[in-house]
Scaffold this motif. Structure first.
Motif, PDB file in Angstrom:
ATOM      1  N   ALA A   1     -36.843   1.944 -19.324  1.00 47.12           N
ATOM      2  CA  ALA A   1     -36.231   1.240 -20.041  1.00 47.12           C
ATOM      3  C   ALA A   1     -36.639   0.911 -21.177  1.00 47.12           C
ATOM      4  N   PRO A   2     -35.884   1.780 -22.306  1.00 43.85           N
ATOM      5  CA  PRO A   2     -36.013   0.526 -23.834  1.00 43.85           C
ATOM      6  C   PRO A   2     -36.385  -0.559 -23.345  1.00 43.85           C
ATOM      7  N   PHE A   3     -36.355  -1.401 -24.835  1.00 40.83           N
ATOM      8  CA  PHE A   3     -35.892  -2.729 -24.425  1.00 40.83           C
ATOM      9  C   PHE A   3     -33.990  -2.927 -24.473  1.00 40.83           C
ATOM     10  N   GLY A   4     -33.669  -3.931 -24.104  1.00 45.30           N
ATOM     11  CA  GLY A   4     -32.778  -4.624 -24.006  1.00 45.30           C
ATOM     12  C   GLY A   4     -31.368  -3.443 -22.659  1.00 45.30           C
ATOM     13  N   LEU A   5     -32.192  -1.890 -22.149  1.00 45.93           N
ATOM     14  CA  LEU A   5     -31.827  -1.180 -21.479  1.00 45.93           C
ATOM     15  C   LEU A   5     -32.414  -1.444 -19.825  1.00 45.93           C
ATOM     16  N   VAL A   6     -31.368  -0.996 -18.768  1.00 51.24           N
ATOM     17  CA  VAL A   6     -31.669  -1.096 -17.674  1.00 51.24           C
ATOM     18  C   VAL A   6     -31.573   0.274 -16.956  1.00 51.24           C
TER      19      VAL A   6
ATOM     20  N   VAL B   1     -27.816   1.066 -18.839  1.00 56.58           N
ATOM     21  CA  VAL B   1     -26.738  -0.318 -19.391  1.00 56.58           C
ATOM     22  C   VAL B   1     -27.588  -0.768 -19.600  1.00 56.58           C
ATOM     23  N   PRO B   2     -26.750  -1.755 -20.431  1.00 57.24           N
ATOM     24  CA  PRO B   2     -26.865  -3.030 -21.138  1.00 57.24           C
ATOM     25  C   PRO B   2     -27.697  -4.140 -20.118  1.00 57.24           C
ATOM     26  N   ASP B   3     -29.498  -3.832 -20.647  1.00 58.14           N
ATOM     27  CA  ASP B   3     -29.606  -5.368 -19.734  1.00 58.14           C
ATOM     28  C   ASP B   3     -28.587  -6.457 -20.283  1.00 58.14           C
ATOM     29  N   LEU B   4     -28.007  -7.483 -19.076  1.00 59.77           N
ATOM     30  CA  LEU B   4     -27.385  -8.902 -19.664  1.00 59.77           C
ATOM     31  C   LEU B   4     -28.108 -10.165 -18.660  1.00 59.77           C
ATOM     32  N   THR B   5     -29.198  -9.707 -18.119  1.00 54.91           N
ATOM     33  CA  THR B   5     -29.635 -10.530 -17.300  1.00 54.91           C
ATOM     34  C   THR B   5     -30.644 -11.264 -18.113  1.00 54.91           C
ATOM     35  N   PRO B   6     -30.320 -12.919 -17.283  1.00 56.52           N
ATOM     36  CA  PRO B   6     -30.733 -14.159 -18.760  1.00 56.52           C
ATOM     37  C   PRO B   6     -31.890 -13.656 -19.391  1.00 56.52           C
ATOM     38  N   TYR B   7     -32.167 -13.987 -20.787  1.00 54.51           N
ATOM     39  CA  TYR B   7     -33.699 -13.703 -21.248  1.00 54.51           C
ATOM     40  C   TYR B   7     -34.453 -14.600 -20.759  1.00 54.51           C
ATOM     41  N   MET B   8     -36.160 -14.669 -21.068  1.00 58.51           N
ATOM     42  CA  MET B   8     -36.502 -15.537 -20.330  1.00 58.51           C
ATOM     43  C   MET B   8     -37.151 -17.078 -21.765  1.00 58.51           C
ATOM     44  N   CYS B   9     -36.742 -16.757 -22.569  1.00 56.77           N
ATOM     45  CA  CYS B   9     -36.570 -17.628 -23.248  1.00 56.77           C
ATOM     46  C   CYS B   9     -35.318 -18.370 -23.468  1.00 56.77           C
TER      47      CYS B   9
ATOM     48  N   THR C   1     -29.525 -12.899 -23.361  1.00 58.56           N
ATOM     49  CA  THR C   1     -29.899 -11.572 -22.666  1.00 58.56           C
ATOM     50  C   THR C   1     -30.645 -10.763 -23.983  1.00 58.56           C
ATOM     51  N   PRO C   2     -31.400  -9.841 -22.835  1.00 58.98           N
ATOM     52  CA  PRO C   2     -32.020  -8.707 -24.359  1.00 58.98           C
ATOM     53  C   PRO C   2     -30.820  -7.896 -25.043  1.00 58.98           C
ATOM     54  N   TRP C   3     -30.077  -8.010 -24.214  1.00 59.67           N
ATOM     55  CA  TRP C   3     -28.686  -6.578 -24.810  1.00 59.67           C
ATOM     56  C   TRP C   3     -28.009  -7.581 -26.385  1.00 59.67           C
ATOM     57  N   GLU C   4     -28.410  -8.708 -25.884  1.00 56.94           N
ATOM     58  CA  GLU C   4     -27.451  -9.467 -26.527  1.00 56.94           C
ATOM     59  C   GLU C   4     -28.556 -10.004 -28.424  1.00 56.94           C
ATOM     60  N   ILE C   5     -29.809  -9.544 -27.865  1.00 56.74           N
ATOM     61  CA  ILE C   5     -31.015  -9.596 -28.648  1.00 56.74           C
ATOM     62  C   ILE C   5     -30.874  -8.498 -29.346  1.00 56.74           C
ATOM     63  N   VAL C   6     -30.915  -6.584 -29.013  1.00 56.13           N
ATOM     64  CA  VAL C   6     -30.585  -6.020 -29.491  1.00 56.13           C
ATOM     65  C   VAL C   6     -29.874  -5.971 -30.539  1.00 56.13           C
ATOM     66  N   GLN C   7     -28.376  -5.996 -30.507  1.00 57.26           N
ATOM     67  CA  GLN C   7     -26.508  -6.658 -30.746  1.00 57.26           C
ATOM     68  C   GLN C   7     -27.224  -7.515 -32.018  1.00 57.26           C
ATOM     69  N   ARG C   8     -28.119  -8.609 -32.086  1.00 54.70           N
ATOM     70  CA  ARG C   8     -28.189  -8.866 -33.162  1.00 54.70           C
ATOM     71  C   ARG C   8     -29.352  -8.245 -34.672  1.00 54.70           C
ATOM     72  N   VAL C   9     -30.286  -8.114 -33.026  1.00 58.90           N
ATOM     73  CA  VAL C   9     -30.266  -6.908 -34.671  1.00 58.90           C
ATOM     74  C   VAL C   9     -29.983  -5.666 -36.013  1.00 58.90           C
TER      75      VAL C   9
ATOM     76  N   ILE D   1     -34.032   2.513 -34.937  1.00 58.40           N
ATOM     77  CA  ILE D   1     -33.980   3.661 -35.373  1.00 58.40           C
ATOM     78  C   ILE D   1     -33.634   5.160 -34.087  1.00 58.40           C
ATOM     79  N   HIS D   2     -33.659   3.805 -32.322  1.00 58.71           N
ATOM     80  CA  HIS D   2     -34.265   5.026 -31.471  1.00 58.71           C
ATOM     81  C   HIS D   2     -31.813   4.943 -31.426  1.00 58.71           C
ATOM     82  N   PRO D   3     -32.174   5.658 -31.006  1.00 58.34           N
ATOM     83  CA  PRO D   3     -30.334   6.803 -31.082  1.00 58.34           C
ATOM     84  C   PRO D   3     -29.857   6.363 -29.409  1.00 58.34           C
ATOM     85  N   VAL D   4     -31.274   5.981 -28.966  1.00 56.74           N
ATOM     86  CA  VAL D   4     -30.334   5.297 -27.247  1.00 56.74           C
ATOM     87  C   VAL D   4     -29.563   4.503 -27.224  1.00 56.74           C
ATOM     88  N   TYR D   5     -29.792   3.827 -28.037  1.00 58.88           N
ATOM     89  CA  TYR D   5     -28.865   1.790 -28.256  1.00 58.88           C
ATOM     90  C   TYR D   5     -27.586   2.433 -28.430  1.00 58.88           C
ATOM     91  N   GLU D   6     -26.962   3.669 -28.782  1.00 63.79           N
ATOM     92  CA  GLU D   6     -25.907   4.317 -29.478  1.00 63.79           C
ATOM     93  C   GLU D   6     -25.273   5.169 -28.038  1.00 63.79           C
TER      94      GLU D   6
END
Length: 538
Positions: free
Chosen positions: A166-171, A180-188, A197-205, A245-250
């Motif tokens: 799975a790409p970053f932010g997804l599992v 599905v979005p990765d909602l586990t707490p991010y390690m930092c 969470t990784p998904w919050e970072i994707v949304q922020r990007v 540019i990755h369509p998977v996030y849609e």
């Protein structure tokens, strides 16, 4: 090392033998493959039993199929074919090659290759037919296996299953292989110690890029907060681009039709040319909206710039404040009493050598008169008229203006996409297995342009046109003097970017705007402004 009379290399009287060892990177389910170490042990045991000394061990951890480059195999074959080594040992025929007879016929009767598992020798006349038969059997097995694997993957893709990591932010959901979005707490954690969470970072990007934040600036922000990518390394601009540019996030299933030569992921199309979702209907509302994703891509690619109009409320109220420049040092000119002065005047060692000074009323009078005359002289093809209309619309109807800006940027991005298709088509990108994607991609690119043109026409026709007759009829100067200070500043700003003033030729001389002033006029969004005279000279 010694050589016998026939040229064969020996070691302490024993002829040399090379070992060719290979194991595929991917071991398929149900396939028992001998390890590299075990193959080497078998090869050395054979050499001891048959009176050979191992000279070199060639190790490969890759496929033996036709489209794979095998430099170790090529070197081992060159050594035995050229007589550099009298014998090459291979554990089994399918470890040697899966190209069939074309791989083994050149060695028959010409170079000694031992196939240990089958107990066959390429220099033994009785083994020729057996070697060819076994090689063809290995080739048929690979062909059948490849066909089955392709068929299985094709079926899984049509079902919307994600077949890789799975790409970053997804599992990946086990069993269904949906994302599905990765909602586990991010390690930092960020500076305020709030977990993300990784998904919050994707949304922020996506949000930051769509608002005009550069990818490099965003990576500095993320790294400064202690955030890391999915592999634990600091963020880089190319990692941000890969997300945008990755369509998977849609929620789209994707693939790389050109393999390593075309790494950017594109939506996977089924036999009917339709896109396939890789998320469930329940998950889709939580993915990145297509409007936000497209806007971020347009901004990232340069097809859309974030307009600075309308100006945000601030302290600047004078008509030319922040627009004045000194021709000598190009620094800003600030209002001091009744005059604008170079901000680097008397600045010690860094002082401007020829600082400009100009009376506020004189420069305003000259600029307003020139501004009004320039607007009055525009025609329908004048780029200034386009820029003025855009800025006036943005100033008076900011919400409508943003929609039009987005529509124009989408049309530009759509045209770029179609140009890319034609470039790929001309370079035979859609040849071979990728041929089935040619017509769907062409249709999608042309359809996108049609939709963008239609949307832009609707917006321009529905309030998109603005009435600038009060400025273009020659009455601009009169209108300017009746406006309040804020409106006066905005009126000049829709047509003027900067006003550059040169130093007076002598004290007490009458102000001559034509000789001392250079005005940089506005240009349409995305166009490069024409250089000022002093910039061209520099």
């Amino acid at each position: 090392m010694n050589k016998t009379t026939d040229g064969a290399c020996t070691c302490h009287g024993l002829p040399y033998v090379d070992l060719l060892l290979r194991k595929s990177k991917v071991v398929r389910e149900g396939e028992r493959a001998l390890s590299i170490r075990a193959q080497e042990d078998r090869g050395r045991a054979w050499a001891d039993e048959h009176g050979y000394c191992v000279r070199k061990v060639w190790k490969e951890n890759l496929s033996a199929w036709s489209d794979v480059k095998r430099p170790k195999y090529d070197a081992a074959m060159a050594a035995v074919m050229d007589g550099e080594v009298p014998c090459l040992w291979v554990y089994a025929l399918d470890r040697f090659s899966r190209k069939g007879a074309e791989a083994v016929v050149p060695i028959l009767g010409k170079a000694r290759v031992i196939f240990d598992y089958e107990r066959l020798d390429s220099m033994d006349e009785r083994d020729r037919r057996w070697i060819i038969d076994r090689a063809e059997n290995a080739r048929e097995y690979s062909q059948r296996l490849s066909h089955n694997v392709r068929g299985t993957k094709a079926r899984q893709r049509t079902e919307g299953r994600w077949l890789s990591k799975a790409p970053f932010g997804l599992v990946v959901v086990p069993g269904t292989r949906k994302l599905v979005p990765d909602l586990t707490p991010y390690m930092c954690t960020v500076a305020d110690r709030r977990e993300v969470t990784p998904w919050e970072i994707v949304q922020r990007v996506f949000k930051a890029i769509s608002e005009g934040v550069s990818s490099r600036a965003l990576t500095r922000q993320l790294n400064g907060e202690g955030l890391r990518t999915g592999t634990g390394v600091p963020w880089r601009a190319d990692a941000v681009r890969a997300i945008i540019i990755h369509p998977v996030y849609e929620g789209w299933l994707t693939h790389c039709p050109g393999g390593k030569a075309h790494r950017d992921r594109v939506p996977f199309l089924d036999a009917q040319g339709e896109r396939i979702r890789v998320v469930t209907a329940e998950t889709l509302p939580h993915m990145i909206p297509s409007e936000l994703a497209e806007r971020a891509r347009r901004v990232l690619s340069g097809n859309q710039t974030i307009s600075k109009i309308p100006p945000t409320p601030g302290r600047a109220v004078r008509a030319l404040t922040s627009r004045m420049r000194c021709a000598s040092c190009k620094s800003a000119m600030t209002l001091e009493g009744t005059s604008y002065a170079c901000s680097r005047y008397g600045d010690g060692a860094e002082a401007c050598t020829d600082p400009a000074f100009v009376n506020r009323k004189a420069i305003e009078r000259y600029v307003v008169q020139t501004w009004s005359e320039r607007l009055h002289s525009t025609d329908d093809n004048d780029p200034l008229l386009v820029a003025v209309a855009d800025r006036w619309h943005a100033l008076t109807r900011p919400e409508e203006s943003q929609e039009i800006a987005d529509a124009r940027a989408e049309l530009k991005a759509a045209q770029t996409k179609l140009d890319k298709f034609h470039a790929d088509d001309a370079n035979d990108f859609y040849a071979g297995r990728s041929a089935r994607y040619r017509i769907p991609h062409k249709t999608a690119a042309e359809s996108r342009i049609s939709k963008a043109e239609k949307r832009l026409a609707e917006l321009v026709g529905n309030g998109g046109r603005v009435d600038l007759s009060f400025l273009l009829s020659g009455r601009g100067e009169a209108y300017w003097y009746t406006a309040d200070a804020r409106m006066q500043r905005d009126l000049l700003g829709i047509a003027i970017d900067t006003v550059t003033v040169a130093k007076s030729p002598g004290r007490g001389q009458r102000f001559n705007g034509n000789a001392r002033v250079t005005i940089a006029w506005a240009t349409p969004e995305g166009d490069e402004p024409e250089a000022d005279e002093f910039e061209r000279a520099a």
